[in-house]
Design a protein around this motif. Sequence first.
Motif, PDB file in Angstrom:
ATOM      1  N   SER A 277       0.885  -1.348  -0.050  1.00  0.00           N
ATOM      2  CA  SER A 277      -0.048   0.153  -0.051  1.00  0.00           C
ATOM      3  C   SER A 277       1.052   1.139   0.087  1.00  0.00           C
ATOM      4  N   TYR A 278       0.306   2.373  -0.636  1.00  0.00           N
ATOM      5  CA  TYR A 278       0.930   3.546  -0.676  1.00  0.00           C
ATOM      6  C   TYR A 278       1.101   4.247   0.720  1.00  0.00           C
ATOM      7  N   GLY A 279       0.361   3.938   1.717  1.00  0.00           N
ATOM      8  CA  GLY A 279       0.241   4.410   3.072  1.00  0.00           C
ATOM      9  C   GLY A 279       1.356   3.845   3.840  1.00  0.00           C
ATOM     10  N   ALA A 280       1.528   2.653   3.661  1.00  0.00           N
ATOM     11  CA  ALA A 280       2.871   1.947   4.446  1.00  0.00           C
ATOM     12  C   ALA A 280       4.027   2.439   3.839  1.00  0.00           C
ATOM     13  N   LEU A 281       3.957   2.807   2.754  1.00  0.00           N
ATOM     14  CA  LEU A 281       5.274   2.972   2.045  1.00  0.00           C
ATOM     15  C   LEU A 281       5.702   4.557   2.647  1.00  0.00           C
ATOM     16  N   LYS A 282       4.568   5.452   2.511  1.00  0.00           N
ATOM     17  CA  LYS A 282       4.831   6.924   2.775  1.00  0.00           C
ATOM     18  C   LYS A 282       5.649   6.984   4.082  1.00  0.00           C
ATOM     19  N   LYS A 283       4.633   5.965   5.241  1.00  0.00           N
ATOM     20  CA  LYS A 283       4.875   6.222   6.557  1.00  0.00           C
ATOM     21  C   LYS A 283       6.444   5.861   6.795  1.00  0.00           C
ATOM     22  N   ASP A 284       6.989   4.737   6.204  1.00  0.00           N
ATOM     23  CA  ASP A 284       8.479   4.394   6.308  1.00  0.00           C
ATOM     24  C   ASP A 284       9.350   5.440   5.494  1.00  0.00           C
ATOM     25  N   VAL A 285       8.724   6.254   4.516  1.00  0.00           N
ATOM     26  CA  VAL A 285       9.705   7.111   3.990  1.00  0.00           C
ATOM     27  C   VAL A 285       9.904   8.173   5.086  1.00  0.00           C
ATOM     28  N   ALA A 286       8.616   8.718   5.257  1.00  0.00           N
ATOM     29  CA  ALA A 286       8.604   9.855   6.204  1.00  0.00           C
ATOM     30  C   ALA A 286       9.412   9.529   7.385  1.00  0.00           C
ATOM     31  N   GLU A 287       9.594   8.312   8.034  1.00  0.00           N
ATOM     32  CA  GLU A 287      10.450   7.866   9.155  1.00  0.00           C
ATOM     33  C   GLU A 287      11.926   8.057   8.627  1.00  0.00           C
ATOM     34  N   ALA A 288      12.158   7.355   7.822  1.00  0.00           N
ATOM     35  CA  ALA A 288      13.559   7.240   7.126  1.00  0.00           C
ATOM     36  C   ALA A 288      14.087   8.698   6.797  1.00  0.00           C
ATOM     37  N   VAL A 289      13.414   9.465   6.541  1.00  0.00           N
ATOM     38  CA  VAL A 289      13.798  10.894   6.366  1.00  0.00           C
ATOM     39  C   VAL A 289      13.878  11.662   7.541  1.00  0.00           C
ATOM     40  N   VAL A 290      13.126  11.421   8.395  1.00  0.00           N
ATOM     41  CA  VAL A 290      13.217  12.236   9.719  1.00  0.00           C
ATOM     42  C   VAL A 290      14.591  11.765  10.278  1.00  0.00           C
ATOM     43  N   GLU A 291      14.995  10.417  10.351  1.00  0.00           N
ATOM     44  CA  GLU A 291      15.932   9.683  10.962  1.00  0.00           C
ATOM     45  C   GLU A 291      17.491  10.242  10.315  1.00  0.00           C
ATOM     46  N   THR A 292      17.240  10.320   9.014  1.00  0.00           N
ATOM     47  CA  THR A 292      18.345  10.716   8.209  1.00  0.00           C
ATOM     48  C   THR A 292      18.965  12.250   8.533  1.00  0.00           C
ATOM     49  N   LEU A 293      17.609  13.041   8.712  1.00  0.00           N
ATOM     50  CA  LEU A 293      18.039  14.404   9.002  1.00  0.00           C
ATOM     51  C   LEU A 293      18.405  14.626  10.333  1.00  0.00           C
ATOM     52  N   ARG A 294      17.838  13.898  11.201  1.00  0.00           N
ATOM     53  CA  ARG A 294      17.638  14.207  12.920  1.00  0.00           C
ATOM     54  C   ARG A 294      19.329  14.723  13.176  1.00  0.00           C
ATOM     55  N   PRO A 295      20.268  14.063  12.763  1.00  0.00           N
ATOM     56  CA  PRO A 295      21.731  14.337  13.385  1.00  0.00           C
ATOM     57  C   PRO A 295      22.230  15.721  12.748  1.00  0.00           C
ATOM     58  N   VAL A 296      21.619  15.693  11.695  1.00  0.00           N
ATOM     59  CA  VAL A 296      22.041  17.132  10.842  1.00  0.00           C
ATOM     60  C   VAL A 296      21.510  18.242  11.623  1.00  0.00           C
ATOM     61  N   ARG A 297      20.282  17.901  11.839  1.00  0.00           N
ATOM     62  CA  ARG A 297      19.359  19.104  12.557  1.00  0.00           C
ATOM     63  C   ARG A 297      20.081  19.580  13.935  1.00  0.00           C
ATOM     64  N   GLU A 298      20.312  18.468  14.673  1.00  0.00           N
ATOM     65  CA  GLU A 298      20.940  18.563  15.967  1.00  0.00           C
ATOM     66  C   GLU A 298      22.396  19.215  15.969  1.00  0.00           C
ATOM     67  N   ARG A 299      23.046  18.774  15.054  1.00  0.00           N
ATOM     68  CA  ARG A 299      24.575  19.592  14.920  1.00  0.00           C
ATOM     69  C   ARG A 299      24.279  21.050  14.504  1.00  0.00           C
ATOM     70  N   HIS A 300      23.330  21.125  13.547  1.00  0.00           N
ATOM     71  CA  HIS A 300      23.238  22.575  13.186  1.00  0.00           C
ATOM     72  C   HIS A 300      22.872  23.453  14.278  1.00  0.00           C
ATOM     73  N   ALA A 301      21.922  22.909  15.274  1.00  0.00           N
ATOM     74  CA  ALA A 301      21.440  23.779  16.225  1.00  0.00           C
ATOM     75  C   ALA A 301      22.744  24.230  17.207  1.00  0.00           C
ATOM     76  N   ALA A 302      23.760  23.082  17.230  1.00  0.00           N
ATOM     77  CA  ALA A 302      24.822  23.359  18.279  1.00  0.00           C
ATOM     78  C   ALA A 302      25.836  24.127  17.610  1.00  0.00           C
ATOM     79  N   LEU A 303      25.861  24.145  16.271  1.00  0.00           N
ATOM     80  CA  LEU A 303      26.967  24.899  15.550  1.00  0.00           C
ATOM     81  C   LEU A 303      26.412  26.547  15.456  1.00  0.00           C
ATOM     82  N   ALA A 304      25.147  26.576  15.165  1.00  0.00           N
ATOM     83  CA  ALA A 304      24.489  27.971  14.949  1.00  0.00           C
ATOM     84  C   ALA A 304      24.662  28.830  16.363  1.00  0.00           C
TER      85      ALA A 304
END
Length: 340
Positions: A277-304
């Motif tokens: 189903s599209y719904g299950a795929l989108k859910k996994d994509v959303a979580e994968a993107v969130v997890e990929t970006l999480r460390p970048v956002r966190e380090r950005h906050a520290a460096l800013a």
Amino acid sequence: MDEMAVPASGRTRIFSGVKPTGHLTLGNYLGAVRGWVEEDQHRADALFCVVDLHALTVEHDPARVRRLTRQAATLLLASGLDPEVCTVFVQSRVDEHARLSYLMECTASDGEMRRMIQYKEKTAREQARGGSVRLSLLTYPALMAADILAYGAHEVPVGEDQAQHVELTRDLAIRFNQRYGATFVVPKATLPKVAARVMDLQEPTSKMGKSHDRTAGIVYLLDEPEVVRKKVMRAVTDGGSEVVYDRAERPGLANLLDVLAACTGGDPERLAGAYDSYGALKKDVAEAVVETLRPVRERHAALAAEPAYVDEVLGRGAERARGMARPRVDAAYRAMGLLA
Ligand code: AQP
């Protein structure tokens, strides 16, 4: 080839950059920045640049460009570029780019500049906004060629949209060398295996571009997780209900599978088979993107919170870059007949 063709270290040299025309996107990250961080900086003598002069080719607000330049540089560091390992700097701080750009304009022809896809697309976009088209929009590939050639870069890791400009850079290097003597390394573009062209989630036939007006289909690196989830869950998918990987017929779905593959290290076609189903795929994509970006956002906050550190890194980077570019640009001036 002259002795400047290979850096003193004898290693491959790599150059690439990002324009501060908007907030960095998932496309910038998966198509370019992540490869710079994970591979390129470690395997070569690498330079990464915020190419701010390129941001002046379209209508711009000076204060915004300044802000975005700092933010982009901070994001490059937050993504994992290590200033002890590679050179990170801002283009306008190194005069050699603009110096060499003029020689590239004197090497290129009007016709080859007008054939650039980005020139055609951006001209149409500027005209639709009622703006005038700046001459620099036409000539900017000459500046991009200068960015690359000044450093004797062998490789230019970019997303698919920039491949045509690197091809032009190759042509200009070859032409210059033939007319005026061996001066430049002839570089080549290197593209990531997946996500070389991340598409807009709302318009999956258009590239996800940071300067585009409609933002609902663009995931920015600094989007909050909830915003990322919303954008992915609302992504346009194509008619039908079966999950298959078909870039031509099902571009929306293929884009989601590419993003998932890029974030999780899988293969888009094989991943398609895992969903019904599209719904299950989108859910996994959303979580994968969130997890990929999480460390970048966190380090950005520290460096800013440490602007003095970022300034110091950029100052050091510009100085190192200047030292690398100057001899080759001087040589190009002399080769072309100037009393440099
Ligand atoms: N959607 C994308 N998918 C994969 N790679 C991408 N890149 C950009 N968008 C995608 C790659 O990221 C590097 C930096 O890009 P840029 O700053 O030159 O261009 P942009 O983010 O596309 O910015 P603009 O201002 O919004 O440009 P246009 O006019 O192209 O839409 C590059 O290596 C690029 O390939």
